[in-house]
Design a protein around this motif. Sequence first.
Motif, PDB file in Angstrom:
ATOM      1  N   MET A 175       0.851  -1.196   0.000  1.00 19.75           N
ATOM      2  CA  MET A 175       0.000   0.000   0.000  1.00 19.75           C
ATOM      3  C   MET A 175       0.882   1.240   0.000  1.00 19.75           C
ATOM      4  O   MET A 175       1.936   1.265   0.645  1.00 19.75           O
ATOM      5  N   GLY A 176       0.471   2.280  -0.720  1.00 17.46           N
ATOM      6  CA  GLY A 176       1.252   3.496  -0.817  1.00 17.46           C
ATOM      7  C   GLY A 176       1.041   4.411   0.369  1.00 17.46           C
ATOM      8  O   GLY A 176       0.617   4.010   1.442  1.00 17.46           O
ATOM      9  N   GLU A 177       1.318   5.693   0.143  1.00 17.29           N
ATOM     10  CA  GLU A 177       1.224   6.690   1.203  1.00 17.29           C
ATOM     11  C   GLU A 177      -0.217   6.846   1.676  1.00 17.29           C
ATOM     12  O   GLU A 177      -1.154   6.846   0.878  1.00 17.29           O
ATOM     13  N   ILE A 178      -0.391   6.982   2.987  1.00 17.50           N
ATOM     14  CA  ILE A 178      -1.718   7.141   3.569  1.00 17.50           C
ATOM     15  C   ILE A 178      -2.210   8.569   3.338  1.00 17.50           C
ATOM     16  O   ILE A 178      -1.477   9.541   3.570  1.00 17.50           O
ATOM     17  N   ASP A 179      -3.441   8.718   2.893  1.00 16.69           N
ATOM     18  CA  ASP A 179      -4.043  10.027   2.648  1.00 16.69           C
ATOM     19  C   ASP A 179      -4.654  10.543   3.954  1.00 16.69           C
ATOM     20  O   ASP A 179      -5.802  10.244   4.274  1.00 16.69           O
ATOM     21  N   LEU A 180      -3.863  11.312   4.713  1.00 17.91           N
ATOM     22  CA  LEU A 180      -4.358  11.834   5.985  1.00 17.91           C
ATOM     23  C   LEU A 180      -5.460  12.874   5.789  1.00 17.91           C
ATOM     24  O   LEU A 180      -6.298  13.064   6.683  1.00 17.91           O
ATOM     25  N   ASP A 181      -5.474  13.540   4.646  1.00 15.95           N
ATOM     26  CA  ASP A 181      -6.532  14.534   4.400  1.00 15.95           C
ATOM     27  C   ASP A 181      -7.911  13.866   4.400  1.00 15.95           C
ATOM     28  O   ASP A 181      -8.896  14.459   4.847  1.00 15.95           O
ATOM     29  N   ALA A 182      -7.969  12.620   3.903  1.00 13.77           N
ATOM     30  CA  ALA A 182      -9.251  11.906   3.884  1.00 13.77           C
ATOM     31  C   ALA A 182      -9.714  11.527   5.282  1.00 13.77           C
ATOM     32  O   ALA A 182     -10.913  11.319   5.517  1.00 13.77           O
ATOM     33  N   LEU A 183      -8.764  11.433   6.225  1.00 13.08           N
ATOM     34  CA  LEU A 183      -9.098  11.068   7.602  1.00 13.08           C
ATOM     35  C   LEU A 183      -9.301  12.290   8.500  1.00 13.08           C
ATOM     36  O   LEU A 183      -9.813  12.165   9.614  1.00 13.08           O
ATOM     37  N   ALA A 184      -8.903  13.468   8.015  1.00  9.64           N
ATOM     38  CA  ALA A 184      -8.957  14.683   8.828  1.00  9.64           C
ATOM     39  C   ALA A 184     -10.347  15.007   9.384  1.00  9.64           C
ATOM     40  O   ALA A 184     -10.460  15.521  10.502  1.00  9.64           O
ATOM     41  N   ILE A 226     -20.275   1.394  42.601  1.00  9.34           N
ATOM     42  CA  ILE A 226     -21.267   0.407  42.177  1.00  9.34           C
ATOM     43  C   ILE A 226     -22.657   1.040  42.172  1.00  9.34           C
ATOM     44  O   ILE A 226     -23.016   1.801  43.076  1.00  9.34           O
ATOM     45  N   GLY A 227     -23.431   0.710  41.150  1.00 10.57           N
ATOM     46  CA  GLY A 227     -24.810   1.178  41.059  1.00 10.57           C
ATOM     47  C   GLY A 227     -24.976   2.520  40.390  1.00 10.57           C
ATOM     48  O   GLY A 227     -26.104   2.912  40.084  1.00 10.57           O
ATOM     49  N   GLU A 228     -23.870   3.234  40.139  1.00  7.02           N
ATOM     50  CA  GLU A 228     -23.968   4.534  39.487  1.00  7.02           C
ATOM     51  C   GLU A 228     -23.862   4.384  37.970  1.00  7.02           C
ATOM     52  O   GLU A 228     -23.290   3.414  37.456  1.00  7.02           O
ATOM     53  N   THR A 229     -24.417   5.357  37.266  1.00  8.82           N
ATOM     54  CA  THR A 229     -24.265   5.413  35.814  1.00  8.82           C
ATOM     55  C   THR A 229     -22.858   5.872  35.483  1.00  8.82           C
ATOM     56  O   THR A 229     -22.390   6.896  35.984  1.00  8.82           O
ATOM     57  N   ILE A 230     -22.183   5.090  34.656  1.00  9.75           N
ATOM     58  CA  ILE A 230     -20.829   5.433  34.211  1.00  9.75           C
ATOM     59  C   ILE A 230     -20.936   5.983  32.794  1.00  9.75           C
ATOM     60  O   ILE A 230     -21.434   5.311  31.888  1.00  9.75           O
ATOM     61  N   THR A 231     -20.493   7.205  32.614  1.00  9.14           N
ATOM     62  CA  THR A 231     -20.496   7.855  31.300  1.00  9.14           C
ATOM     63  C   THR A 231     -19.077   7.875  30.758  1.00  9.14           C
ATOM     64  O   THR A 231     -18.148   8.303  31.444  1.00  9.14           O
ATOM     65  N   ARG A 232     -18.917   7.386  29.535  1.00 12.74           N
ATOM     66  CA  ARG A 232     -17.623   7.467  28.859  1.00 12.74           C
ATOM     67  C   ARG A 232     -17.741   8.487  27.735  1.00 12.74           C
ATOM     68  O   ARG A 232     -18.490   8.290  26.773  1.00 12.74           O
ATOM     69  N   ARG A 233     -17.012   9.595  27.866  1.00 14.75           N
ATOM     70  CA  ARG A 233     -16.961  10.618  26.824  1.00 14.75           C
ATOM     71  C   ARG A 233     -15.659  10.455  26.064  1.00 14.75           C
ATOM     72  O   ARG A 233     -14.586  10.499  26.654  1.00 14.75           O
ATOM     73  N   SER A 234     -15.753  10.274  24.746  1.00 14.57           N
ATOM     74  CA  SER A 234     -14.574   9.972  23.930  1.00 14.57           C
ATOM     75  C   SER A 234     -14.426  11.004  22.821  1.00 14.57           C
ATOM     76  O   SER A 234     -15.414  11.509  22.294  1.00 14.57           O
ATOM     77  N   SER A 235     -13.182  11.285  22.462  1.00 14.38           N
ATOM     78  CA  SER A 235     -12.923  12.198  21.343  1.00 14.38           C
ATOM     79  C   SER A 235     -11.640  11.790  20.638  1.00 14.38           C
ATOM     80  O   SER A 235     -10.690  11.294  21.258  1.00 14.38           O
ATOM     81  N   ILE A 236     -11.606  11.981  19.309  1.00 16.15           N
ATOM     82  CA  ILE A 236     -10.424  11.688  18.502  1.00 16.15           C
ATOM     83  C   ILE A 236      -9.480  12.878  18.608  1.00 16.15           C
ATOM     84  O   ILE A 236      -9.811  13.992  18.206  1.00 16.15           O
ATOM     85  N   ARG A 237      -8.282  12.637  19.172  1.00 16.08           N
ATOM     86  CA  ARG A 237      -7.334  13.716  19.438  1.00 16.08           C
ATOM     87  C   ARG A 237      -6.252  13.857  18.378  1.00 16.08           C
ATOM     88  O   ARG A 237      -5.733  14.957  18.149  1.00 16.08           O
ATOM     89  N   ASP A 238      -5.868  12.752  17.731  1.00 19.16           N
ATOM     90  CA  ASP A 238      -4.755  12.849  16.791  1.00 19.16           C
ATOM     91  C   ASP A 238      -4.795  11.674  15.822  1.00 19.16           C
ATOM     92  O   ASP A 238      -5.254  10.579  16.181  1.00 19.16           O
ATOM     93  N   ILE A 239      -4.334  11.905  14.605  1.00 18.71           N
ATOM     94  CA  ILE A 239      -4.173  10.860  13.591  1.00 18.71           C
ATOM     95  C   ILE A 239      -2.829  11.102  12.930  1.00 18.71           C
ATOM     96  O   ILE A 239      -2.602  12.146  12.323  1.00 18.71           O
TER      97      ILE A 239
END
Length: 279
Positions: free
Chosen positions: A1-10, A99-112
């Motif tokens: 595979m050639g060079e990865i197109d990071l612009d397409a993933l931006a 235990i017994g509490e609602t666990i919230t997972r907040r996720s974000s993409i920081r870098d590619i």
Amino acid sequence: MGEIDLDALAPWLGRTETKEDVLTEGLIDKFRATLGPHLWDGSGDVPLGIHWCISLDTVPATALSEDGHAARGGFLPPVPLPARMWAGGDVKHIAPLKIGETITRRSSIRDIVAKQGRSGPLVFVTVEHEYLSGNRLCIREQQTIVYREISTPRTGESAADAGDPTTLRSTLTPDPVLLFRYSALTFNAHRIHYDYVYATETEAYSGLVVHGPLQATLLLNLAADALKTSPHRFSFRGLAPLTLPCELQLHNEETGTSGTVWCQDQNGLRSFSAEYAAV
């Protein structure tokens, strides 16, 4: 595979996702039944590492790829490389989950980031997760996922002294049942952990692969046992695949309130390591 197109993933940079779950006694019972002898007994009601088993992605079977992961292009970017593994991460414990509490997972993409490795192109995707128990921020984690071509994986790094008994703390012999149960705990359908034919013939491993998060959980609890408290900082990285059959050795080299822990096999080849500190 050639060079990865990071612009397409931006467009995926900055993308966010929120998942919620309730931390139940049932999940904790299953977690302890799977890993009990290797969990730090001072962690209280909620064992360390269980955050990797909660607020998970629940992708329907029709939305899975051949490898068992979710099809590309959802929350994670559609990286055009076939193999995906944990590369490393950094965990900060701020407050305990309850235990017994609602666990919230907040996720974000920081870098590619794209790099050229010895076996071809690599793409590293960094994801930040925040785990809240009720309204309290309890864990902040930066996790790096690596995408690569399928090739014969490297065998690992030699330990500084594979026979040094002063750093060896415990051993276990992982088997397909352990890998299956941990996959179930984490709702992880990646076939390298349970499908021997797929793991060896398609992804070119020598056997079933021991999960990165499973090794990280063992090391996290080993660090806590040394500190007699939850590590405030736990930075881990994968070094090489650990495949069955093997003996998994857990080592710790501590220096007061910090140290280094690692997994290695019976030949002294390291698969996973972490740095930890109490503050």
